[in-house]
Design a protein around this motif. Structure first.
Motif, PDB file in Angstrom:
ATOM      1  N   VAL A  91      54.698  34.694  42.521  1.00  0.00           N
ATOM      2  CA  VAL A  91      54.194  33.907  41.080  1.00  0.00           C
ATOM      3  C   VAL A  91      52.360  34.458  40.973  1.00  0.00           C
ATOM      4  O   VAL A  91      52.389  33.555  41.769  1.00  0.00           O
ATOM      5  CB  VAL A  91      53.942  33.140  40.595  1.00  0.00           C
ATOM      6  CG1 VAL A  91      54.476  32.789  38.733  1.00  0.00           C
ATOM      7  CG2 VAL A  91      56.015  33.172  40.948  1.00  0.00           C
ATOM      8  N   TYR A  92      52.429  35.577  39.834  1.00  0.00           N
ATOM      9  CA  TYR A  92      50.724  35.181  40.005  1.00  0.00           C
ATOM     10  C   TYR A  92      50.624  35.025  38.591  1.00  0.00           C
ATOM     11  O   TYR A  92      51.830  35.345  36.876  1.00  0.00           O
ATOM     12  CB  TYR A  92      50.363  37.041  40.085  1.00  0.00           C
ATOM     13  CG  TYR A  92      50.419  37.862  40.998  1.00  0.00           C
ATOM     14  CD1 TYR A  92      49.576  37.167  42.586  1.00  0.00           C
ATOM     15  CD2 TYR A  92      51.991  38.571  41.332  1.00  0.00           C
ATOM     16  CE1 TYR A  92      49.556  37.776  42.486  1.00  0.00           C
ATOM     17  CE2 TYR A  92      52.171  38.705  42.611  1.00  0.00           C
ATOM     18  CZ  TYR A  92      50.667  39.114  43.598  1.00  0.00           C
ATOM     19  OH  TYR A  92      51.273  39.302  45.131  1.00  0.00           O
ATOM     20  N   PHE A  93      50.019  33.770  38.097  1.00  0.00           N
ATOM     21  CA  PHE A  93      49.532  32.946  36.803  1.00  0.00           C
ATOM     22  C   PHE A  93      47.955  32.293  36.351  1.00  0.00           C
ATOM     23  O   PHE A  93      46.981  32.617  37.630  1.00  0.00           O
ATOM     24  CB  PHE A  93      50.226  31.668  36.567  1.00  0.00           C
ATOM     25  CG  PHE A  93      50.253  31.038  38.342  1.00  0.00           C
ATOM     26  CD1 PHE A  93      49.054  30.136  38.261  1.00  0.00           C
ATOM     27  CD2 PHE A  93      50.427  31.603  39.007  1.00  0.00           C
ATOM     28  CE1 PHE A  93      49.182  28.972  39.318  1.00  0.00           C
ATOM     29  CE2 PHE A  93      50.457  30.628  40.250  1.00  0.00           C
ATOM     30  CZ  PHE A  93      49.621  29.183  40.232  1.00  0.00           C
ATOM     31  N   ASN A  94      47.565  32.354  35.566  1.00  0.00           N
ATOM     32  CA  ASN A  94      46.701  31.520  35.271  1.00  0.00           C
ATOM     33  C   ASN A  94      46.469  29.989  35.540  1.00  0.00           C
ATOM     34  O   ASN A  94      47.561  28.978  34.375  1.00  0.00           O
ATOM     35  CB  ASN A  94      46.068  31.401  33.300  1.00  0.00           C
ATOM     36  CG  ASN A  94      46.407  33.363  32.954  1.00  0.00           C
ATOM     37  OD1 ASN A  94      45.778  33.728  33.722  1.00  0.00           O
ATOM     38  ND2 ASN A  94      46.211  33.457  31.864  1.00  0.00           N
TER      39      ASN A  94
ATOM     40  N   TYR B 268      53.077  27.807  48.847  1.00  0.00           N
ATOM     41  CA  TYR B 268      51.355  27.729  49.003  1.00  0.00           C
ATOM     42  C   TYR B 268      51.356  27.635  47.529  1.00  0.00           C
ATOM     43  O   TYR B 268      52.150  29.058  47.443  1.00  0.00           O
ATOM     44  CB  TYR B 268      51.502  28.964  49.819  1.00  0.00           C
ATOM     45  CG  TYR B 268      50.032  30.010  49.825  1.00  0.00           C
ATOM     46  CD1 TYR B 268      49.070  29.064  50.542  1.00  0.00           C
ATOM     47  CD2 TYR B 268      49.500  30.585  49.294  1.00  0.00           C
ATOM     48  CE1 TYR B 268      47.878  29.248  50.979  1.00  0.00           C
ATOM     49  CE2 TYR B 268      47.798  30.693  49.549  1.00  0.00           C
ATOM     50  CZ  TYR B 268      47.351  30.053  50.286  1.00  0.00           C
ATOM     51  OH  TYR B 268      46.203  30.384  50.340  1.00  0.00           O
ATOM     52  N   LEU B 269      50.115  27.592  47.179  1.00  0.00           N
ATOM     53  CA  LEU B 269      49.456  28.253  45.847  1.00  0.00           C
ATOM     54  C   LEU B 269      47.886  28.454  46.207  1.00  0.00           C
ATOM     55  O   LEU B 269      47.445  27.168  46.979  1.00  0.00           O
ATOM     56  CB  LEU B 269      49.515  26.498  45.315  1.00  0.00           C
ATOM     57  CG  LEU B 269      48.735  26.237  43.638  1.00  0.00           C
ATOM     58  CD1 LEU B 269      49.689  27.587  43.344  1.00  0.00           C
ATOM     59  CD2 LEU B 269      48.741  24.952  43.204  1.00  0.00           C
TER      60      LEU B 269
ATOM     61  N   GLY C  29      44.629  32.838  41.632  1.00  0.00           N
ATOM     62  CA  GLY C  29      46.120  32.937  40.719  1.00  0.00           C
ATOM     63  C   GLY C  29      47.472  32.908  41.368  1.00  0.00           C
ATOM     64  O   GLY C  29      47.498  33.771  40.091  1.00  0.00           O
ATOM     65  N   TYR C  30      47.847  32.713  42.636  1.00  0.00           N
ATOM     66  CA  TYR C  30      49.290  32.657  42.512  1.00  0.00           C
ATOM     67  C   TYR C  30      49.750  31.470  44.025  1.00  0.00           C
ATOM     68  O   TYR C  30      49.219  31.376  44.000  1.00  0.00           O
ATOM     69  CB  TYR C  30      49.015  34.119  43.789  1.00  0.00           C
ATOM     70  CG  TYR C  30      48.878  34.216  44.701  1.00  0.00           C
ATOM     71  CD1 TYR C  30      49.515  34.028  45.559  1.00  0.00           C
ATOM     72  CD2 TYR C  30      47.671  34.386  45.089  1.00  0.00           C
ATOM     73  CE1 TYR C  30      49.208  34.168  47.364  1.00  0.00           C
ATOM     74  CE2 TYR C  30      46.955  34.741  46.713  1.00  0.00           C
ATOM     75  CZ  TYR C  30      48.139  34.612  47.196  1.00  0.00           C
ATOM     76  OH  TYR C  30      47.664  34.283  49.117  1.00  0.00           O
TER      77      TYR C  30
ATOM     78  N   VAL D 161      55.905  37.821  38.187  1.00  0.00           N
ATOM     79  CA  VAL D 161      56.762  37.646  39.380  1.00  0.00           C
ATOM     80  C   VAL D 161      57.562  38.303  39.655  1.00  0.00           C
ATOM     81  O   VAL D 161      58.059  39.795  39.235  1.00  0.00           O
ATOM     82  CB  VAL D 161      58.211  36.456  38.932  1.00  0.00           C
ATOM     83  CG1 VAL D 161      58.959  36.023  39.360  1.00  0.00           C
ATOM     84  CG2 VAL D 161      57.718  35.561  37.557  1.00  0.00           C
ATOM     85  N   GLU D 162      57.582  38.716  41.429  1.00  0.00           N
ATOM     86  CA  GLU D 162      58.108  39.871  41.467  1.00  0.00           C
ATOM     87  C   GLU D 162      58.352  39.237  43.547  1.00  0.00           C
ATOM     88  O   GLU D 162      58.362  37.956  43.505  1.00  0.00           O
ATOM     89  CB  GLU D 162      57.692  40.743  42.192  1.00  0.00           C
ATOM     90  CG  GLU D 162      56.556  39.978  43.281  1.00  0.00           C
ATOM     91  CD  GLU D 162      55.063  41.370  43.317  1.00  0.00           C
ATOM     92  OE1 GLU D 162      54.149  41.210  44.752  1.00  0.00           O
ATOM     93  OE2 GLU D 162      55.102  42.170  42.621  1.00  0.00           O
TER      94      GLU D 162
END
Length: 75
Positions: A9-12, A30-31, A36-37, A63-64
């Motif tokens: 998941v890629y995010f702000n 993992y964060l 930003g993923y 999201v993948e």
């Protein structure tokens, strides 16, 4: 057997993102705040609904599913 899949998941980044992921039923493995993923583990039977929920959340870029296969657990 519990079959799980891995989601990328890629995010702000916001501090509330971790709680939002866990409230959907995903385990945060993992964060990376700087890039930003996050790597999430979800149950296979709930994966489609969680992916749809993630795609409609504010701040989510992409999201993948991870291409690698996870081991099945006997629980």
């Amino acid at each position: 057997m519990i079959k799980r899949i891995e989601l990328l998941v890629y995010f702000n980044y916001r501090s509330s993102m971790i709680q939002a992921f866990e409230s959907l039923g995903a385990s945060v493995q993992y964060l990376n705040k700087k890039l930003g993923y996050a790597v999430l583990y979800v149950d296979y039977n709930k994966s489609r609904s969680i992916q749809n929920s993630l795609k409609h959340m504010k701040g989510i870029k992409k999201v993948e599913e991870s291409p690698q296969e996870l081991l099945e657990l006997d629980i």
